[in-house]
Write a protein that holds these residues in place. Sequence first.
Motif, PDB file in Angstrom:
ATOM      1  N   HIS A 239       0.506  -1.336   0.064  1.00 24.66           N
ATOM      2  CA  HIS A 239      -0.102   0.301   0.329  1.00 24.66           C
ATOM      3  C   HIS A 239       1.055   1.408  -0.056  1.00 24.66           C
ATOM      4  O   HIS A 239       1.706   1.121   0.662  1.00 24.66           O
ATOM      5  CB  HIS A 239      -0.798  -0.131   1.307  1.00 24.66           C
ATOM      6  CG  HIS A 239      -0.284  -0.462   2.280  1.00 24.66           C
ATOM      7  ND1 HIS A 239      -0.322  -1.344   3.248  1.00 24.66           N
ATOM      8  CD2 HIS A 239      -0.059   0.953   3.038  1.00 24.66           C
ATOM      9  CE1 HIS A 239       0.418  -1.023   4.634  1.00 24.66           C
ATOM     10  NE2 HIS A 239       0.695   0.226   4.338  1.00 24.66           N
ATOM     11  N   ILE A 240       0.180   2.312  -0.414  1.00 24.25           N
ATOM     12  CA  ILE A 240       0.744   3.715   0.215  1.00 24.25           C
ATOM     13  C   ILE A 240      -0.131   4.654   0.461  1.00 24.25           C
ATOM     14  O   ILE A 240      -2.045   4.047   0.873  1.00 24.25           O
ATOM     15  CB  ILE A 240       0.512   4.705  -1.564  1.00 24.25           C
ATOM     16  CG1 ILE A 240       1.326   4.004  -2.473  1.00 24.25           C
ATOM     17  CG2 ILE A 240       1.020   5.901  -1.496  1.00 24.25           C
ATOM     18  CD1 ILE A 240       1.225   4.734  -3.890  1.00 24.25           C
ATOM     19  N   ALA A 241       0.252   4.955   2.003  1.00 25.27           N
ATOM     20  CA  ALA A 241      -0.652   5.652   3.093  1.00 25.27           C
ATOM     21  C   ALA A 241      -0.434   7.480   2.675  1.00 25.27           C
ATOM     22  O   ALA A 241       1.232   7.713   2.685  1.00 25.27           O
ATOM     23  CB  ALA A 241       0.519   5.268   4.252  1.00 25.27           C
ATOM     24  N   ILE A 242      -1.494   8.156   2.843  1.00 21.47           N
ATOM     25  CA  ILE A 242      -1.250   9.232   2.831  1.00 21.47           C
ATOM     26  C   ILE A 242      -2.241   9.265   4.699  1.00 21.47           C
ATOM     27  O   ILE A 242      -2.694   8.679   5.313  1.00 21.47           O
ATOM     28  CB  ILE A 242      -2.897   9.310   1.898  1.00 21.47           C
ATOM     29  CG1 ILE A 242      -1.580   8.858   0.245  1.00 21.47           C
ATOM     30  CG2 ILE A 242      -2.776  11.245   1.885  1.00 21.47           C
ATOM     31  CD1 ILE A 242      -3.050   8.701  -0.398  1.00 21.47           C
ATOM     32  N   ALA A 243      -1.168  10.317   5.330  1.00 19.79           N
ATOM     33  CA  ALA A 243      -2.330  10.984   6.609  1.00 19.79           C
ATOM     34  C   ALA A 243      -2.989  11.812   6.133  1.00 19.79           C
ATOM     35  O   ALA A 243      -2.804  13.049   5.015  1.00 19.79           O
ATOM     36  CB  ALA A 243      -0.813  11.273   7.094  1.00 19.79           C
ATOM     37  N   VAL A 244      -3.844  11.950   6.072  1.00 22.46           N
ATOM     38  CA  VAL A 244      -5.287  13.133   6.565  1.00 22.46           C
ATOM     39  C   VAL A 244      -5.833  13.733   7.951  1.00 22.46           C
ATOM     40  O   VAL A 244      -6.105  12.909   8.906  1.00 22.46           O
ATOM     41  CB  VAL A 244      -6.379  12.308   5.802  1.00 22.46           C
ATOM     42  CG1 VAL A 244      -5.596  11.646   3.946  1.00 22.46           C
ATOM     43  CG2 VAL A 244      -7.245  11.074   6.896  1.00 22.46           C
ATOM     44  N   PRO A 245      -6.425  15.008   7.051  1.00 24.41           N
ATOM     45  CA  PRO A 245      -6.335  15.328   9.241  1.00 24.41           C
ATOM     46  C   PRO A 245      -7.746  15.126   9.390  1.00 24.41           C
ATOM     47  O   PRO A 245      -7.803  15.549  10.299  1.00 24.41           O
ATOM     48  CB  PRO A 245      -6.318  17.154   8.453  1.00 24.41           C
ATOM     49  CG  PRO A 245      -6.804  17.076   7.159  1.00 24.41           C
ATOM     50  CD  PRO A 245      -5.923  15.465   6.304  1.00 24.41           C
ATOM     51  N   ASP A 246      -8.673  15.277   8.230  1.00 26.97           N
ATOM     52  CA  ASP A 246     -10.164  14.747   8.833  1.00 26.97           C
ATOM     53  C   ASP A 246     -10.600  13.054   7.957  1.00 26.97           C
ATOM     54  O   ASP A 246     -10.571  12.945   6.650  1.00 26.97           O
ATOM     55  CB  ASP A 246     -11.734  15.002   7.920  1.00 26.97           C
ATOM     56  CG  ASP A 246     -12.668  14.803   8.927  1.00 26.97           C
ATOM     57  OD1 ASP A 246     -12.549  13.855   8.819  1.00 26.97           O
ATOM     58  OD2 ASP A 246     -12.782  15.830   9.034  1.00 26.97           O
TER      59      ASP A 246
ATOM     60  N   ASN B  46       2.708  19.236   7.390  1.00 25.02           N
ATOM     61  CA  ASN B  46       1.919  19.036   6.357  1.00 25.02           C
ATOM     62  C   ASN B  46       0.742  19.101   6.579  1.00 25.02           C
ATOM     63  O   ASN B  46      -0.679  18.132   6.772  1.00 25.02           O
ATOM     64  CB  ASN B  46       1.550  18.261   5.612  1.00 25.02           C
ATOM     65  CG  ASN B  46       4.027  17.811   5.748  1.00 25.02           C
ATOM     66  OD1 ASN B  46       4.064  18.429   4.567  1.00 25.02           O
ATOM     67  ND2 ASN B  46       4.416  16.932   6.831  1.00 25.02           N
ATOM     68  N   PRO B  47      -0.068  20.268   6.970  1.00 24.67           N
ATOM     69  CA  PRO B  47      -2.262  20.708   7.910  1.00 24.67           C
ATOM     70  C   PRO B  47      -2.631  19.981   6.917  1.00 24.67           C
ATOM     71  O   PRO B  47      -3.694  19.199   7.348  1.00 24.67           O
ATOM     72  CB  PRO B  47      -1.808  22.347   7.971  1.00 24.67           C
ATOM     73  CG  PRO B  47      -0.647  22.649   7.158  1.00 24.67           C
ATOM     74  CD  PRO B  47       0.605  21.317   7.162  1.00 24.67           C
ATOM     75  N   ASP B  48      -2.565  19.766   5.123  1.00 21.89           N
ATOM     76  CA  ASP B  48      -3.405  19.523   4.253  1.00 21.89           C
ATOM     77  C   ASP B  48      -3.031  17.644   4.089  1.00 21.89           C
ATOM     78  O   ASP B  48      -4.042  17.419   3.317  1.00 21.89           O
ATOM     79  CB  ASP B  48      -3.101  20.551   2.510  1.00 21.89           C
ATOM     80  CG  ASP B  48      -3.639  21.635   2.984  1.00 21.89           C
ATOM     81  OD1 ASP B  48      -4.511  22.038   3.795  1.00 21.89           O
ATOM     82  OD2 ASP B  48      -2.629  22.594   2.175  1.00 21.89           O
ATOM     83  N   GLY B  49      -2.143  17.609   4.474  1.00 22.33           N
ATOM     84  CA  GLY B  49      -2.328  15.587   4.294  1.00 22.33           C
ATOM     85  C   GLY B  49      -0.550  15.613   3.316  1.00 22.33           C
ATOM     86  O   GLY B  49      -0.147  16.644   3.193  1.00 22.33           O
ATOM     87  N   GLY B  50      -0.585  14.466   2.959  1.00 25.11           N
ATOM     88  CA  GLY B  50       0.256  14.026   2.248  1.00 25.11           C
ATOM     89  C   GLY B  50       0.748  12.760   2.243  1.00 25.11           C
ATOM     90  O   GLY B  50       0.497  12.157   2.879  1.00 25.11           O
ATOM     91  N   MET B  51       1.519  12.443   1.242  1.00 24.82           N
ATOM     92  CA  MET B  51       1.953  10.831   1.374  1.00 24.82           C
ATOM     93  C   MET B  51       2.765  10.702   2.781  1.00 24.82           C
ATOM     94  O   MET B  51       3.385  11.283   3.051  1.00 24.82           O
ATOM     95  CB  MET B  51       2.665  10.717   0.370  1.00 24.82           C
ATOM     96  CG  MET B  51       2.160   9.167   0.017  1.00 24.82           C
ATOM     97  SD  MET B  51       3.809   8.757  -1.244  1.00 24.82           S
ATOM     98  CE  MET B  51       5.464   9.113   0.004  1.00 24.82           C
ATOM     99  N   HIS B  52       2.516   9.335   3.326  1.00 21.96           N
ATOM    100  CA  HIS B  52       3.559   9.345   4.335  1.00 21.96           C
ATOM    101  C   HIS B  52       4.787   8.268   4.094  1.00 21.96           C
ATOM    102  O   HIS B  52       5.300   8.496   4.846  1.00 21.96           O
ATOM    103  CB  HIS B  52       2.357   9.345   5.517  1.00 21.96           C
ATOM    104  CG  HIS B  52       2.814   9.179   7.146  1.00 21.96           C
ATOM    105  ND1 HIS B  52       3.460   8.044   7.806  1.00 21.96           N
ATOM    106  CD2 HIS B  52       3.124   9.853   8.316  1.00 21.96           C
ATOM    107  CE1 HIS B  52       3.794   8.177   8.763  1.00 21.96           C
ATOM    108  NE2 HIS B  52       3.409   9.652   9.325  1.00 21.96           N
ATOM    109  N   HIS B  53       4.084   7.488   3.457  1.00 24.03           N
ATOM    110  CA  HIS B  53       5.215   6.427   4.122  1.00 24.03           C
ATOM    111  C   HIS B  53       4.352   4.934   2.605  1.00 24.03           C
ATOM    112  O   HIS B  53       3.309   5.169   1.949  1.00 24.03           O
ATOM    113  CB  HIS B  53       4.815   5.074   4.965  1.00 24.03           C
ATOM    114  CG  HIS B  53       3.814   4.435   5.813  1.00 24.03           C
ATOM    115  ND1 HIS B  53       3.036   4.741   5.999  1.00 24.03           N
ATOM    116  CD2 HIS B  53       3.638   3.033   4.941  1.00 24.03           C
ATOM    117  CE1 HIS B  53       2.162   4.140   6.709  1.00 24.03           C
ATOM    118  NE2 HIS B  53       1.819   2.902   6.477  1.00 24.03           N
ATOM    119  N   VAL B  54       5.100   4.515   2.536  1.00 24.02           N
ATOM    120  CA  VAL B  54       4.593   2.971   1.446  1.00 24.02           C
ATOM    121  C   VAL B  54       5.206   1.728   1.863  1.00 24.02           C
ATOM    122  O   VAL B  54       6.179   2.041   3.263  1.00 24.02           O
ATOM    123  CB  VAL B  54       5.619   3.338  -0.324  1.00 24.02           C
ATOM    124  CG1 VAL B  54       5.066   4.299  -1.079  1.00 24.02           C
ATOM    125  CG2 VAL B  54       7.218   3.492  -0.221  1.00 24.02           C
ATOM    126  N   CYS B  55       4.862   0.743   1.593  1.00 25.67           N
ATOM    127  CA  CYS B  55       4.706  -0.551   1.979  1.00 25.67           C
ATOM    128  C   CYS B  55       5.146  -1.823   1.316  1.00 25.67           C
ATOM    129  O   CYS B  55       4.160  -1.675   0.387  1.00 25.67           O
ATOM    130  CB  CYS B  55       3.821  -0.794   3.015  1.00 25.67           C
ATOM    131  SG  CYS B  55       3.481  -2.646   3.445  1.00 25.67           S
TER     132      CYS B  55
END
Length: 136
Positions: A7-14, A72-81
């Motif tokens: 997976h590709i992980a994206i951190a999101v504020p909501d 990164n208040p809008d979120g963004g790419m966090h990690h790849v697995c």
Amino acid sequence: MIGRLNHIAIAVPDLQKAMGKYRDMLGASVSAPQALPEHGVTVVFVDTGNTKVELLEPLGAASPVAGFLAKNPDGGMHHVCFEVPDIAGAVRHLVAGGARVLGDGKPKTGAHGLPVLFLHPKDFDGVLIELEERAV
Ligand code: CO
């Protein structure tokens, strides 16, 4: 050594909002939220056929994702697995090569109930890499 991109992980504020966008605007199949207190995150997985997108929201005050979202208040790419068949062997190989494993260096149980660990982003061109042990 590494196998499939799990997976590709994206951190999101909501998380609720992000889930809605992937489900309703992008028309993807999205799993139910799963709290992972040991990792300080709540996650959902978006099925994209050939791989998955993991949406992450901080859980708890000590969440490692809270610091990421502060920058990164809008979120963004966090990690790849990536999947590996033998996580202990992978760690030995990586540490011998000078890579740093985050935390105590021992795998934890990840979102799929399988052993996972993270490699230091400074050792991989600024990208946080997660390894997940999965039989090939
Ligand atoms: Co992940």
